[in-house]
Write an enzyme that holds these catalytic residues in place. Structure first.
Site, PDB file in Angstrom:
ATOM      1  N   LYS A  22      49.476  23.069   7.070  1.00  0.00           N
ATOM      2  CA  LYS A  22      49.130  21.956   7.976  1.00  0.00           C
ATOM      3  C   LYS A  22      48.236  20.965   7.233  1.00  0.00           C
ATOM      4  O   LYS A  22      48.489  19.763   7.245  1.00  0.00           O
ATOM      5  CB  LYS A  22      48.388  22.498   9.193  1.00  0.00           C
ATOM      6  CG  LYS A  22      47.701  21.426  10.038  1.00  0.00           C
ATOM      7  CD  LYS A  22      46.984  21.961  11.244  1.00  0.00           C
ATOM      8  CE  LYS A  22      45.591  22.425  10.979  1.00  0.00           C
ATOM      9  NZ  LYS A  22      44.577  21.365  10.888  1.00  0.00           N
ATOM     10  N   ASN A  23      47.199  21.470   6.579  1.00  0.00           N
ATOM     11  CA  ASN A  23      46.204  20.581   5.975  1.00  0.00           C
ATOM     12  C   ASN A  23      46.677  19.939   4.683  1.00  0.00           C
ATOM     13  O   ASN A  23      46.029  19.025   4.177  1.00  0.00           O
ATOM     14  CB  ASN A  23      44.881  21.326   5.773  1.00  0.00           C
ATOM     15  CG  ASN A  23      44.222  21.618   7.118  1.00  0.00           C
ATOM     16  OD1 ASN A  23      44.660  21.090   8.142  1.00  0.00           O
ATOM     17  ND2 ASN A  23      43.235  22.480   7.124  1.00  0.00           N
ATOM     18  N   CYS A 118      33.966  16.684  17.312  1.00  0.00           N
ATOM     19  CA  CYS A 118      34.921  17.612  17.935  1.00  0.00           C
ATOM     20  C   CYS A 118      34.154  18.905  18.172  1.00  0.00           C
ATOM     21  O   CYS A 118      32.968  18.994  17.910  1.00  0.00           O
ATOM     22  CB  CYS A 118      36.112  17.829  17.023  1.00  0.00           C
ATOM     23  SG  CYS A 118      35.672  18.716  15.552  1.00  0.00           S
ATOM     24  N   ARG A 123      31.018  15.659  12.416  1.00  0.00           N
ATOM     25  CA  ARG A 123      32.069  15.216  11.486  1.00  0.00           C
ATOM     26  C   ARG A 123      32.053  13.710  11.238  1.00  0.00           C
ATOM     27  O   ARG A 123      32.994  12.996  11.533  1.00  0.00           O
ATOM     28  CB  ARG A 123      33.424  15.706  11.967  1.00  0.00           C
ATOM     29  CG  ARG A 123      33.395  17.198  12.224  1.00  0.00           C
ATOM     30  CD  ARG A 123      34.725  17.789  12.564  1.00  0.00           C
ATOM     31  NE  ARG A 123      35.573  17.911  11.379  1.00  0.00           N
ATOM     32  CZ  ARG A 123      36.830  18.383  11.460  1.00  0.00           C
ATOM     33  NH1 ARG A 123      37.337  18.703  12.628  1.00  0.00           N
ATOM     34  NH2 ARG A 123      37.551  18.486  10.369  1.00  0.00           N
ATOM     35  N   ASP A 308      37.765  27.932   7.446  1.00  0.00           N
ATOM     36  CA  ASP A 308      38.881  28.038   8.403  1.00  0.00           C
ATOM     37  C   ASP A 308      39.332  29.474   8.622  1.00  0.00           C
ATOM     38  O   ASP A 308      40.197  29.707   9.468  1.00  0.00           O
ATOM     39  CB  ASP A 308      40.069  27.190   7.938  1.00  0.00           C
ATOM     40  CG  ASP A 308      39.745  25.714   7.994  1.00  0.00           C
ATOM     41  OD1 ASP A 308      40.499  24.921   7.410  1.00  0.00           O
ATOM     42  OD2 ASP A 308      38.710  25.359   8.584  1.00  0.00           O
ATOM     43  N   ARG A 400      48.369  23.520  17.574  1.00  0.00           N
ATOM     44  CA  ARG A 400      48.056  22.478  16.596  1.00  0.00           C
ATOM     45  C   ARG A 400      48.279  22.994  15.182  1.00  0.00           C
ATOM     46  O   ARG A 400      48.645  22.252  14.297  1.00  0.00           O
ATOM     47  CB  ARG A 400      46.600  22.039  16.723  1.00  0.00           C
ATOM     48  CG  ARG A 400      46.271  21.314  17.999  1.00  0.00           C
ATOM     49  CD  ARG A 400      44.897  20.724  17.937  1.00  0.00           C
ATOM     50  NE  ARG A 400      44.730  19.906  16.732  1.00  0.00           N
ATOM     51  CZ  ARG A 400      43.583  19.310  16.401  1.00  0.00           C
ATOM     52  NH1 ARG A 400      42.509  19.449  17.167  1.00  0.00           N
ATOM     53  NH2 ARG A 400      43.489  18.567  15.306  1.00  0.00           N
TER      54      ARG A 400
HETATM   55  C1  EPZ Z   1      39.299  19.542   6.251  1.00  0.00           C
HETATM   56  O1  EPZ Z   1      38.556  18.782   7.199  1.00  0.00           O
HETATM   57  C2  EPZ Z   1      40.249  20.409   7.060  1.00  0.00           C
HETATM   58  N1  EPZ Z   1      41.140  19.556   7.848  1.00  0.00           N
HETATM   59  C3  EPZ Z   1      39.454  21.325   7.988  1.00  0.00           C
HETATM   60  O2  EPZ Z   1      40.376  22.174   8.655  1.00  0.00           O
HETATM   61  C4  EPZ Z   1      38.527  22.193   7.139  1.00  0.00           C
HETATM   62  O3  EPZ Z   1      37.755  23.010   7.979  1.00  0.00           O
HETATM   63  C5  EPZ Z   1      37.610  21.280   6.296  1.00  0.00           C
HETATM   64  O4  EPZ Z   1      38.429  20.403   5.481  1.00  0.00           O
HETATM   65  C6  EPZ Z   1      36.706  22.074   5.368  1.00  0.00           C
HETATM   66  O5  EPZ Z   1      37.483  22.858   4.506  1.00  0.00           O
HETATM   67  C7  EPZ Z   1      42.183  18.967   7.234  1.00  0.00           C
HETATM   68  O6  EPZ Z   1      42.408  19.118   6.044  1.00  0.00           O
HETATM   69  C8  EPZ Z   1      43.074  18.136   8.099  1.00  0.00           C
HETATM   70  P1  EPZ Z   1      35.244  17.904   5.151  1.00  0.00           P
HETATM   71  P2  EPZ Z   1      37.607  17.568   6.687  1.00  0.00           P
HETATM   72  O7  EPZ Z   1      35.284  16.428   5.014  1.00  0.00           O
HETATM   73  O8  EPZ Z   1      38.254  16.863   5.558  1.00  0.00           O
HETATM   74  C9  EPZ Z   1      30.847  16.890   6.626  1.00  0.00           C
HETATM   75  C10 EPZ Z   1      41.405  23.233  10.472  1.00  0.00           C
HETATM   76  O9  EPZ Z   1      41.018  24.124  11.218  1.00  0.00           O
HETATM   77  N2  EPZ Z   1      31.202  15.498   6.303  1.00  0.00           N
HETATM   78  O10 EPZ Z   1      35.343  18.756   3.919  1.00  0.00           O
HETATM   79  O11 EPZ Z   1      37.214  16.789   7.873  1.00  0.00           O
HETATM   80  C11 EPZ Z   1      31.601  17.374   7.862  1.00  0.00           C
HETATM   81  O12 EPZ Z   1      30.920  16.979   9.028  1.00  0.00           O
HETATM   82  C12 EPZ Z   1      40.472  22.090  10.092  1.00  0.00           C
HETATM   83  O13 EPZ Z   1      42.551  23.177   9.942  1.00  0.00           O
HETATM   84  C13 EPZ Z   1      30.206  14.517   6.365  1.00  0.00           C
HETATM   85  O14 EPZ Z   1      29.055  14.793   6.682  1.00  0.00           O
HETATM   86  O15 EPZ Z   1      36.364  18.403   6.151  1.00  0.00           O
HETATM   87  C14 EPZ Z   1      31.630  18.868   7.679  1.00  0.00           C
HETATM   88  O16 EPZ Z   1      30.427  19.420   8.162  1.00  0.00           O
HETATM   89  C15 EPZ Z   1      39.138  22.204  10.803  1.00  0.00           C
HETATM   90  N3  EPZ Z   1      30.543  13.232   6.076  1.00  0.00           N
HETATM   91  C16 EPZ Z   1      31.721  19.040   6.161  1.00  0.00           C
HETATM   92  O17 EPZ Z   1      31.298  17.782   5.588  1.00  0.00           O
HETATM   93  C17 EPZ Z   1      31.822  12.870   5.725  1.00  0.00           C
HETATM   94  O18 EPZ Z   1      32.065  11.668   5.441  1.00  0.00           O
HETATM   95  C18 EPZ Z   1      33.126  19.357   5.671  1.00  0.00           C
HETATM   96  O19 EPZ Z   1      33.927  18.263   6.000  1.00  0.00           O
HETATM   97  C19 EPZ Z   1      32.812  13.875   5.668  1.00  0.00           C
HETATM   98  C20 EPZ Z   1      32.484  15.188   5.962  1.00  0.00           C
END
Ligand code: EPZ
Length: 422
Positions: A22-23, A118, A123, A308, A400
């Site tokens: 998915k990701n 969410c 996020r 995850d 999802r």
């Molecule tokens: C990706 O989300 C995945 N989603 C998530 O999977 C996964 O949990 C996450 O990476 C971490 O591995 C997809 O790939 C579609 P991040 P993403 O940016 O890119 C903070 C699932 O269940 N952050 O690495 O949104 C954020 O708040 C989903 O399949 C900032 O602060 O994750 C979080 O605490 C859930 N500022 C942490 O970093 C930003 O600009 C990780 O976020 C961006 C992120």
């Protein structure tokens, strides 16, 4: 809203085919925005998130043709009509923010709604914004939307990420393929989905080096072309189904599973007394001798233990011998499955980002509620081990990210069915 009913106590036996990630699909699909030539994705997963991304891209004028029951997606953005990603779609799925980088790179403008928080955390998008501004974009937040422009196009730059954000790495990687000169992403995320995106972009003609390491170097090119790319195996679905025989007993072979995608997770399973064996077709998993033993888990960026899979691991540790401590370091609120597991008789104490799980002999079936994608599947897994019947409601979360979970589990002997509720 549908529910899923699980009757526990039946050992599992057989094979489960693991789908495309998915990701990975959610970042490969927006890559079509970088070229007017068609992008064909094979091994695509059939999930509601993919439908949401399809709707978003179609709202921009992208043609999306689904074939082979959704396993093949052909995308073409030769006739774009909009560069605005609307709140109504973005609020449903944060990954919608992955159109920002490609739109800026090829169309030099984008209006993307902030995804909003969410269940698992606030996020924000500050890392995405800072990185794209370093490449010359002007980005302003107005009425809940990011208004981004890049007059004359994006320019290559050194882009240090304060945190190895998956999405920010993906947005910058895509944007840099068409930026002038060289972009160096520092502290880049190393997840396999990013490696897969780089492979796809290279097939389209991008010049990329270093994916999978903390430093990715991209030489901008004038245009990208057509490509056909197979979506990488879903390591989170893989890890989820690897756990199924640990709950219920028996043995399951995950077809298409690759150990390199789940190395840190497999090491934890080994420490907990679970045998993971590589086969010609994937990974075979079974308990070594009875109840697993407690292990401590801390979620980290790849190649550390994936956030995850934290909920699924917590569910498994609820009936392990001993006490386990889980630390969630990636998201600020990702223990919502704990109160639901406690309803099933689990003994869990949550303090901020730390959960302490005292293993009990057996869980008891109960009505429970899914709160987010991975929490929902951890409740189904717990139901496999519980005495009696577990009814998991709000399974739209599940759809999802998991293809036909009840079909895949019942095919290996689980007593599980979906009940449509009005
Ligand atoms: C990706 O989300 C995945 N989603 C998530 O999977 C996964 O949990 C996450 O990476 C971490 O591995 C997809 O790939 C579609 P991040 P993403 O940016 O890119 C903070 C699932 O269940 N952050 O690495 O949104 C954020 O708040 C989903 O399949 C900032 O602060 O994750 C979080 O605490 C859930 N500022 C942490 O970093 C930003 O600009 C990780 O976020 C961006 C992120």
């Amino acid at each position: 809203m549908d529910s899923i009913v699980v009757k526990g106590g039946t050992a599992l036996q057989g094979k489960i085919k693991i789908a495309g990630a998915k990701n990975a699909a959610l970042t490969l699909m927006p890559a079509t925005l970088l070229s007017e030539e068609p992008l064909t994705l094979t091994n695509a997963p059939r999930l509601s998130d993919i439908q949401t991304m399809t709707a978003l891209l179609q709202s921009l004028g992208v043609e999306v043709t689904s074939m082979q029951d959704g396993k093949v997606q052909v995308l073409s953005s030769h006739a774009m009509t909009s560069t605005t990603a609307d709140y109504e779609i973005v609020r449903k799925m944060r990954a919608s923010n992955l159109v920002l980088g490609p739109l800026l790179a090829r169309h030099h403008q984008a209006v993307v709604s902030l995804p909003g928080g969410c269940a698992i955390g606030a996020r924000p998008m500050d890392i995405h914004v800072t990185a794209l501004e370093a490449m010359g974009a002007e980005i302003e937040l107005k009425d809940g939307y990011l208004h981004a422009t890049a007059k004359g196009g994006l320019k290559g730059a050194r882009v240090p990420l304060r945190f190895a954000s998956v999405g920010a790495t993906e947005n910058v990687l895509m944007a840099a393929t068409l930026a002038k000169d060289t972009t160096i992403i520092e502290n880049a995320a190393r997840e396999p989905e990013i490696v897969d995106l780089a492979h796809c972009l290279r097939r389209m003609g991008a010049q990329i080096e270093g994916e999978g390491t903390p430093t990715i170097t991209i030489e901008g090119v004038d245009r990208l072309g057509a490509a056909t790319h197979p979506v990488v195996t879903d390591r989170i679905e893989l890890g989820t189904y690897m756990l199924a025989p640990v709950f219920a007993g028996g043995e399951v072979e995950c077809i298409g599973g690759r150990l390199d995608l789940v190395q840190s997770f497999a090491e934890k399973l080994d420490a907990a007394g679970v045998a993971v064996t590589e086969t010609a077709d994937g990974l075979k998993v079974a308990r070594k001798n009875g109840r697993p033993t407690a292990v401590d888990v801390t979620t980290e960026v790849f190649p550390g233990f994936p956030t995850d899979l934290q909920a699924q691991m917590m569910a498994m540790l609820c009936t392990a011998k001993g006490t386990s401590v889980l630390e969630e370091k990636i998201f600020e609120n990702r223990f919502m499955h704990a109160p639901e597991l406690i309803r099933m008789g689990a003994d869990i104490e949550v303090q901020g980002g730390t959960a302490t799980v005292h293993g009990v002999e057996r869980l008891k079936g109960a009505p429970v509620m899914a709160t987010d994608l991975r929490a929902s599947v951890s409740l189904i897994l717990a139901g496999l081990a519980a005495e009696g019947e577990t009814v998991v409601s709000r399974v739209y979360h599940l759809d999802r990210g998991y293809e036909h979970v009840e079909e895949k589990l019942s095919a290996v002997g689980a007593k599980i069915e979906r009940v449509a509720r009005s």
